[in-house]
Design an enzyme around this catalytic site. Structure first.
Site, mmCIF file in Angstrom:
data_model
loop_
_atom_site.group_PDB
_atom_site.id
_atom_site.type_symbol
_atom_site.label_atom_id
_atom_site.label_comp_id
_atom_site.label_asym_id
_atom_site.label_seq_id
_atom_site.Cartn_x
_atom_site.Cartn_y
_atom_site.Cartn_z
ATOM 1 N N ARG A 31 0.951 -1.707 0.421
ATOM 2 C CA ARG A 31 -0.164 -0.232 0.123
ATOM 3 C C ARG A 31 0.729 1.424 -0.024
ATOM 4 O O ARG A 31 0.524 2.215 -0.680
ATOM 5 C CB ARG A 31 -0.486 -0.159 0.892
ATOM 6 C CG ARG A 31 -2.001 1.060 1.283
ATOM 7 C CD ARG A 31 -2.454 1.611 2.400
ATOM 8 N NE ARG A 31 -3.866 0.010 2.481
ATOM 9 C CZ ARG A 31 -4.487 0.049 3.362
ATOM 10 N NH1 ARG A 31 -4.152 0.288 4.052
ATOM 11 N NH2 ARG A 31 -5.204 -1.614 3.451
ATOM 12 N N HIS A 77 -7.822 -3.163 -7.552
ATOM 13 C CA HIS A 77 -7.794 -2.983 -6.121
ATOM 14 C C HIS A 77 -9.017 -2.705 -5.379
ATOM 15 O O HIS A 77 -9.536 -1.056 -5.680
ATOM 16 C CB HIS A 77 -6.980 -0.985 -6.438
ATOM 17 C CG HIS A 77 -6.289 -0.331 -5.051
ATOM 18 N ND1 HIS A 77 -5.246 -1.572 -4.918
ATOM 19 C CD2 HIS A 77 -6.813 0.333 -4.394
ATOM 20 C CE1 HIS A 77 -4.985 -0.515 -3.765
ATOM 21 N NE2 HIS A 77 -5.900 0.193 -3.463
ATOM 22 N N TYR A 121 -16.777 14.269 -13.181
ATOM 23 C CA TYR A 121 -16.961 15.407 -14.282
ATOM 24 C C TYR A 121 -15.382 15.401 -14.427
ATOM 25 O O TYR A 121 -15.249 16.553 -15.460
ATOM 26 C CB TYR A 121 -16.900 16.917 -13.739
ATOM 27 C CG TYR A 121 -18.810 16.621 -12.762
ATOM 28 C CD1 TYR A 121 -19.314 16.815 -13.264
ATOM 29 C CD2 TYR A 121 -18.232 16.497 -10.482
ATOM 30 C CE1 TYR A 121 -20.340 17.194 -12.284
ATOM 31 C CE2 TYR A 121 -19.385 17.050 -10.574
ATOM 32 C CZ TYR A 121 -20.691 17.457 -10.653
ATOM 33 O OH TYR A 121 -21.834 17.281 -10.226
#
Length: 812
Positions: A31, A77, A121
């Protein structure tokens, strides 16, 4: 009956330790820390791999970021979408990453710390440089492992055809480990890698001729090459990073500071806010306005200065007290051999070069295998064209594809692979001119196979191949260095006297240790009111001072706090002050005994120290001019069991008076006490009887003082003339100033030099405070008891005495 449940009876610490150990291993390896080979964390690697696999490349139109995030979460993931989107955004931010790995369209945040728009967006695609990280990934260059649900495969590392870890750096925090690797210049890192390929045993000094230092995306200046070298050697160290600022002169003689680059990972909006707070709080004088003029043409912060302001000192102050200059801590930790390691510059480059060798060897093996297979097929096709008519006739006679393959294999000696290629051949390929193309391809394949065998058989050829590809990367993607490297750390000289706004203020210090400065306006509006403080507190010090002055606060444990007046909290007259413990670190049982204002440390003056055990010390005032104010400094060495009683400022020609609890008074010349250093203990001022202690000590003649005023614990007060104590020598017992009584003898609580109309505050055992005017007390001989002014039978014995400070008049 169902099978009985089985329980494990385990100690909680074992279970917690085991689970936390597993969790720690996961977040360290999977990680938070980058791999030394490709410089990527797992989430970054998965994002780039998912984009390439989805054909979301630099030469194609942008796609919704949400689609990429969904692909990454669904396939590789299994974590929150925000963690994936934040990683995607960071890889696209030009102020965070030296060479962007992702291109974004839409709001992807800002250097002011603004968040990016939601992923529905924004649009994203992989950058051309990042595609070089994944080039040849389909050629078995790197190991693949199953994804989390075994429905697909993902790469363990990427081929990474440029040293991404050093070029883009990395930052992360895991369990027990953290990493901070700064970004570097692509061209410099590639040059260093090429040098190391040529000379594997090169030194760090050799590499540093190529890599000058970090190259931050926002530019700036790095200072301290010696510290940098140490950090590159050990993997850990720190350097000074400062923004780029220039002083410009405007019409009319005014100057302004123009900042065009700020340190790495500093939020610009916070920096501008901090600078404006310095202007608003009047920490320094000379700043007229702080303005952020950043636009699409580039970053620009303008600090407009007042006329006659010292621009250089103000700039140095901003470097010192804002994030315009920061300390960057290098902590180069990366995953190498499946474990976190602190790696210097050379080990990091070695890890990358070893990875590149492995990638090129794997790629060459794959390409050799493909070329050999194709060569075999081409040989079969060339042979087929030479017997084309017989071959066609034999195929037409066959029943099906399998029969045709068998027939031509038996008739002409083709292999299974060649036979498959022949029967799948399209009719248009069966032309006489095609033999030329096949012969040319066979020739090319022979050259390719020879080249690949050379790479696999010769370490020298392998190195040449890697060097050639690195040089192509440099030519295509390298740009100029943005960060300037300076050898020495510049000492920041700030002339505070020039920059502090000179202002007359009223400074108060209470016996409880609360300090403040009050503006003349607030003081005037409340002139008849008691200054803000607790009911049980009283003033220790009150004076009109200038903000350019200094206040020295001395404590009972022999320490002192150095506070420039402009750094005292600016608080209204009616409000409580701030405890001195908030301005400097003090022991919990320490308290203020004296406050001394200082206008200048240049004058030839002395500080006199007096302790309860009768010690006296004299030091030059200038010894106590300090550079740091964050904690209490040593004023004198105090012996165990002793405490500092009082401190006084003298001109060097005074006489000293000691008064003890058992009623002895000693007067001697100040010159008998030698001048010693700041940390010295001093000398014996008065010889004490057993169980006796000093209650008062001071230089005299004191200003305006006409008499000595004594107070005993039984409430007896009296005034005495100075001449009743002729000058003697230090370390004597002194003369008695109390009438000896066999039963309940008087013990002095305090002896003060007083003026005619002075008021003393007397505190008794019941915590009540009694003001006593000295004008109504008559003079007595030193062996007389004096007048009883307090009934100690009802109020308790006298515990403390101090002069009343009249806050309604200035003590100029």
């Amino acid at each position: 009956m169902p099978e009985a449940e089985k329980y494990l009876d385990l100690p909680l610490e074992e279970v917690i330790g085991d689970r936390f150990g597993r969790y720690s291993k996961y977040i360290i390896q999977e990680r938070a820390l980058p791999d030394a080979k490709d410089g990527l964390k797992p989430v970054q690697r998965r994002i780039l791999y998912a984009m390439v696999k989805d054909n979301n490349t630099a030469d194609k139109p942008f796609r919704k970021a949400a689609k990429t995030v969904g692909n990454v979460i669904g396939n590789y993931h299994p974590h929150g979408d925000s963690s994936v989107y934040e990683a995607l955004v960071r890889m696209s931010q030009p102020w965070k990453i030296r060479h962007g790995l992702v291109q974004m369209q839409g709001n992807n945040g800002s250097i002011d710390g603004d968040p990016p728009a939601a992923m529905r967006y924004t649009e994203a695609r992989i950058s051309a440089l990042a595609q070089e990280m994944l080039r040849d990934i389909g050629k078995e260059t790197v190991e693949f492992i199953p994804n989390f649900d075994d429905t697909d495969e993902e790469p363990v590392v990427l081929p990474a055809y440029f040293p991404n870890l050093l070029v883009n750096g990395s930052t992360g925090i895991s369990a027990g480990y953290a990493t901070d690797i700064p970004p570097h210049n692509l061209g410099e890192v590639i040059d260093a890698a090429i040098h190391m390929l040529d000379q594997p045993d090169c030194t760090l000094e050799d590499l540093l001729t190529f890599i000058k230092g970090p190259d931050f995306p926002g530019g700036g200046t790095v200072q301290g090459t010696e510290n940098l070298k140490q950090a590159y050697e050990t993997g850990k160290g720190k350097v000074i990073v400062r923004g780029t600022a220039n002083i410009e002169t405007l019409r009319g003689g005014k100057e302004q500071i123009v900042i065009t680059e700020i340190p790495y990972e500093v939020v610009k909006a916070n920096l501008v806010k901090r600078m404006d707070e310095i202007r608003f709080d009047k920490k320094i004088d000379g700043i007229a306005e702080v303005r952020d003029d950043t636009d699409r043409t580039g970053l620009q912060i303008v600090v407009e200065l007042k006329k006659e302001a010292d621009a250089q000192s103000i700039l140095h102050y901003l470097y010192k007290h804002t994030d315009l200059q920061v300390t960057y801590h290098l902590n180069m930790v990366a995953i190498a051999d499946k474990a976190p390691q602190l790696m210097g510059l050379k080990p990091l480059l070695s890890a990358y070069i070893a990875h590149q060798k492995e990638v090129v060897i794997n790629r060459s093996r794959y390409e050799l295998d493909q070329a050999t297979k194709r060569q075999h097929i081409v040989e079969g096709l060339m042979k087929a064209i030479s017997v084309l008519d017989e071959l066609i006739a034999l195929i037409r006679q066959s029943n099906d594809k399998a029969d045709a393959k068998q027939n031509i294999t038996e008739a002409f000696g083709f292999t299974e692979v060649q036979a498959e290629a022949i029967v799948n051949l399209q009719l248009y390929r069966l032309t006489n001119t095609d033999i030329v193309t096949l012969e040319k391809e066979a020739e090319e394949l022979a050259k390719t196979i020879e080249r690949l065998n050379e790479i696999l058989g010769s370490p020298k050829k392998l190195v040449q191949t890697i060097k050639k590809e690195l040089k192509q990367m440099k030519k295509k993607y390298a740009d100029d260095r943005r960060t300037v490297i300076e050898e020495k750390v510049e000492e920041l000289k700030v002339d505070m006297q020039v920059m502090i706004p000179a202002e007359e203020v009223f400074v108060t210090v209470t016996r409880g240790g609360y300090v403040k400065r009050t503006s003349a306006r607030s003081y005037s509006a409340s002139i008849d009111e008691r200054p803000g403080m607790k009911d049980t507190d009283d003033l220790l010090f009150f004076a009109e001072m200038n903000t350019t002055d200094t206040l020295l606060l001395f404590t009972s444990q022999g320490r002192y706090v150095y506070i420039p007046v402009h750094q005292l909290p600016d608080i209204r007259w009616k409000d409580d002050g701030q405890h001195v413990g908030n301005l400097a670190t003090l022991a919990a049982d320490d308290g203020i005994v004296r406050a001394i204002p200082v206008r200048s440390f240049d004058q030839d003056r002395y500080l006199m120290f007096f302790t309860k055990k009768g010690m006296a010390k004299r030091s030059v005032l200038s010894d106590y001019q300090a550079q740091r104010f964050s904690k209490a400094l040593i004023a004198l060495k105090i012996k165990e069991g002793d405490t500092l009683l009082d401190v006084a400022l003298t001109e060097g020609s005074s006489e000293i008076f000691f008064a003890t609890k058992q009623g002895y008074g000693l007067r001697f010349s100040e010159s008998e006490i030698s001048v010693v250093g700041q940390r010295a203990a001093g000398v014996k001022g008065i010889a004490l009887k057993e169980k006796d202690e000093v209650v008062s000590a001071f230089p005299f003649p004191a200003e305006n003082a006409e008499s000595l005023f004594s107070v005993s614990h039984r409430g007896a007060v009296k005034k005495m003339k100075w001449d009743q104590f002729p000058s003697s020598s230090r370390a004597k017992r002194g003369l008695t100033m109390l009438r000896e009584l066999k039963t309940n003898p008087h013990k002095l609580v305090a002896v003060n030099p007083v003026a005619i109309n002075e008021t003393l505050m007397i505190k008794t055992g019941d915590e009540s405070i009694h003001p006593i005017s000295t004008a109504g007390v008559r003079h007595y001989d030193r062996y007389q008891t004096g007048s009883y002014v307090i009934d100690t039978d009802t109020s308790g014995a006298v515990r403390a005495v101090w002069p009343y400070i009249d806050h309604e008049r200035s003590t100029e």
